[in-house]
Design an enzyme around this catalytic site. Structure first.
Site, PDB file in Angstrom:
ATOM      1  CB  SER A   1      -0.837  -0.088   1.171  1.00 53.59           C
ATOM      2  OG  SER A   1      -0.028  -0.151   2.242  1.00 53.59           O
TER       3      SER A   1
ATOM      4  CG  ASP B   1      -6.499  -4.973  -5.517  1.00 52.30           C
ATOM      5  OD1 ASP B   1      -7.404  -5.368  -4.722  1.00 52.30           O
ATOM      6  OD2 ASP B   1      -5.506  -4.673  -4.944  1.00 52.30           O
TER       7      ASP B   1
END
Ligand SMILES: C=CCn1c(=O)c2[nH]c(Cc3ccc(NC(C)=O)cc3)nc2n(CCCC)c1=O
Length: 604
Positions: free
Chosen positions: A269, A298
């Site tokens: 992240s 993703d």
């Protein structure tokens, strides 16, 4: 009483899929009946994914306050959902993988025996849907016709989950039809329960293709198609079936000649994964006809094709993106995507009822924060740092129509990346597949303010899969190594670092659109058209090989972005050697040997 197509109010009657008597849906019907008997809902609603169903669900949620309508002029058909203040992110400490043998879950997962896991969860589910409607959501991860896709059914008492799953997956009748043909599906059972943090668990039973999630209404815990199915269950399934379920974006890089090469990339992240997936090339490149196409931001499912190359699909149909930091500067494509038909979760709101978040920089300012209180900077941000937008991938201007290709797209390069202020150069290429797997296994990134805890602490997160691998991490690395067989035409593996800093603490690389220059070099390397400098850590670009027209790099930047710090890498490889021990005795010897080989070449 709301119910578009409630099959029965009296759940003692068997709850069957519409028109499914006697078909291959027997297993699904039996499971739904069993769950209904346990959870005791007032009504059962089989979702068909239609616009009418969605409209009535949204009307219901608007009526009961689950959704708040946003400014219809600026953001047509867009909604705000505020989750419970302590239900705002994934809960790793309450996430379990329940395999028969604890070793199969590995040291990278919390474990409980399947028997104990079912017992604990069923006690929570007993009677939990009284007074509620039980929604049955058939969905397909990936294009409906693709052999790479896999189906699931999520049972939930949250219409918010239904509305999000409709955006994030191929949900409803087409998925039910495929389940009827295949007879196989991942079983997901979810309830928001009483939103009590003490009664919140997310359990995976990969050997039974089953997920049970109780007590959270938040994204990764509740939209079971995403992290729970498409990564944790799918990674376990992929290991057994010979493919890969990865936490990666997929982008297509089209050159002025009209050739498109596809790249899959894994980042922890706060590295700007969605920004990279939707990259807009620098002006000069755009003028020549360069384009970046978005296949996914993703998750990536890839498997060897008949020609030995890896073919990938994005199993998702939408983006569940982090709102803060999304702006016309950082990601114009993402901003353009969320101007209509979008669900915002835990963002702030302006005086004229527009969604707002830190970093939006659009001249508006928030008056209400994510909790619904009057915004006050002293109290904290208007938008929660993990606030999200849920939007159909089709709304993204850079979305590639190849994302619907049932065959998937051929992957030319795999990229691992992390946030490293020091040591790690802008880009390097692994010597071969085995070296590339080590690069992925050793991926490190520095924590940022957005995450909890201190800033700048380097943590390793192999292939960005540490929270999402549904089985023993050491076995996962063995599985990756197993693809290196004769006849395989495997993608090259690279590592990038957009975040190198100078002695003055400033970033040395402009990043964002200029990252295209690095992607360009990667594809030239894949095509054998670019040179490199061979170093113990891999191939670095010759400075002249990277097109730096239009940007000026200081002497320090050139030295650090394209340099190799011998002593620094000796320390790093010692640390990597120790790290490989963390995953226990199953760690493949080939990976340890690779680490030793490089460590030794650094001593020379
Ligand atoms: C495709 C883009 C990838 N990317 C990057 O490449 C990137 N690089 C940086 C660091 C940076 C920040 C500001 C500047 N500003 C100027 C003016 O140079 C430059 C680099 N931040 C970046 N970010 C944002 C990270 C938080 C999610 C980012 O997403």
């Amino acid at each position: 009483m709301f119910a578009v197509n409630a099959i029965s109010h009296d759940v003692s009657k068997p709850a069957v899929a519409p028109g499914s008597e006697g078909s291959k849906l027997a297993a699904l019907n039996a499971w739904v009946a069993e769950v209904a008997a346990l959870t005791q809902p007032d009504a059962i609603h089989w979702c068909d994914g239609s616009d009418a169903e969605n409209a009535s669900l949204i009307a219901r949620m608007q009526a009961d306050g689950t959704l708040i309508k946003l400014n219809e002029k600026t953001h047509p058909n867009s909604w705000l959902h505020r989750s419970h203040p302590d239900d705002v992110a994934r809960v790793e400490h309450l996430t379990f993988v329940c395999t028969r043998e604890q070793e199969d879950a590995g040291p990278n997962n919390h474990w409980m025996s399947p028997a104990d896991g079912h017992k604990q969860m069923d006690a929570l589910f007993a009677g939990c849907m009284k007074g509620r409607t039980m929604y049955v959501i058939p969905y397909c991860m990936g294009p409906i016709e693709s052999p790479l896709s896999r189906c699931g059914v999520e049972i939930t008492d949250s219409p918010y989950v239904v509305a999000n799953m409709r955006i994030m997956t191929r949900m409803g009748a087409p998925a039910l039809a495929r389940i009827e043909r295949e007879g196989k599906f991942v079983r997901g059972l979810h309830s928001i329960g009483e939103l009590d943090p003490e009664r919140r668990f997310i359990m995976h039973f990969p050997e039974e293709l089953t997920i049970k999630s109780y007590g959270s209404g938040y994204g990764g815990n509740a939209l079971l198609g995403k992290k729970c199915h498409a990564l944790r269950i799918a990674s376990h399934q992929a290991r057994n079936e010979g493919w890969l379920a990865e936490h990666m974006l997929i982008l297509g890089l089209e050159n002025p000649q009209g050739e498109t090469h596809y790249v899959a990339a894994a980042f922890p992240s706060a590295c700007g994964k969605t920004n990279l997936a939707m990259l807009i090339p620098p002006e000069g490149y755009r003028a020549q006809g360069w384009k970046v196409w978005t296949v996914g931001d993703d998750i990536c499912w890839m498997r060897p094709g008949a020609d030995g190359r890896l073919y990938a699909i994005n199993p998702e149909a939408g983006f569940f993106g982090v709102a803060p930091g999304t702006s016309d500067k950082s990601n114009p494509n993402a901003l353009a995507s969320i101007q209509h038909d979008t669900i915002f979760t835990n963002v702030g709101v302006t005086a004229d009822n527009q969604p707002w978040w830190e970093g939006l920089d659009n001249g508006h300012s928030p008056v209400t924060d994510w909790r619904g209180n009057a915004y006050d900077a002293v109290k904290g941000p208007a938008a929660h740092p993990n606030s999200r937008f849920t939007v159909s991938a089709r709304q993204c201007p850079s979305y590639s129509e190849q994302a619907e290709n049932p065959a998937g797209v051929p992957i030319s390069a795999i990229v691992f990346g992390g946030r490293r202020a020091s040591l790690v150069p802008l880009v390097f290429e692994a010597r071969d597949w085995k070296h590339g797997v080590l690069v992925g296994a050793a991926m490190g990134s520095e924590t940022t303010a957005a995450a909890t805890g201190a800033v700048g602490v380097m943590r390793r997160d192999p292939m960005a899969m540490k929270p999402f691998c549904g089985y023993n991490f050491a076995d996962y690395f063995s599985h990756w190594l197993s693809f290196d067989q004769n006849g395989a035409k495997l993608p090259k593996i690279f590592h990038v670092n957009w975040f190198r800093k100078g002695d003055d603490g400033k970033f040395l690389w402009p990043g964002f659109g200029d990252n295209l220059r690095v992607l360009e070099w990667m594809i030239q390397r894949v095509k054998g058209e670019a040179g490199s400098v061979e170093t113990p850590i891999g191939h670095l670009p010759n400075q002249g090989d990277l097109n730096l027209d239009g940007i000026t790099l200081s002497e320090e930047a050139q030295a650090k972005l394209f340099g190799f710090d011998h002593a620094g890498w000796q320390t790093e490889f010692a640390s990597i050697g120790e790290y490989l021990e963390e995953y226990g005795p199953r760690m493949p010897q080939a990976l340890k040997d690779e680490q030793q080989r490089i460590a030794r070449s650094l001593e020379g």
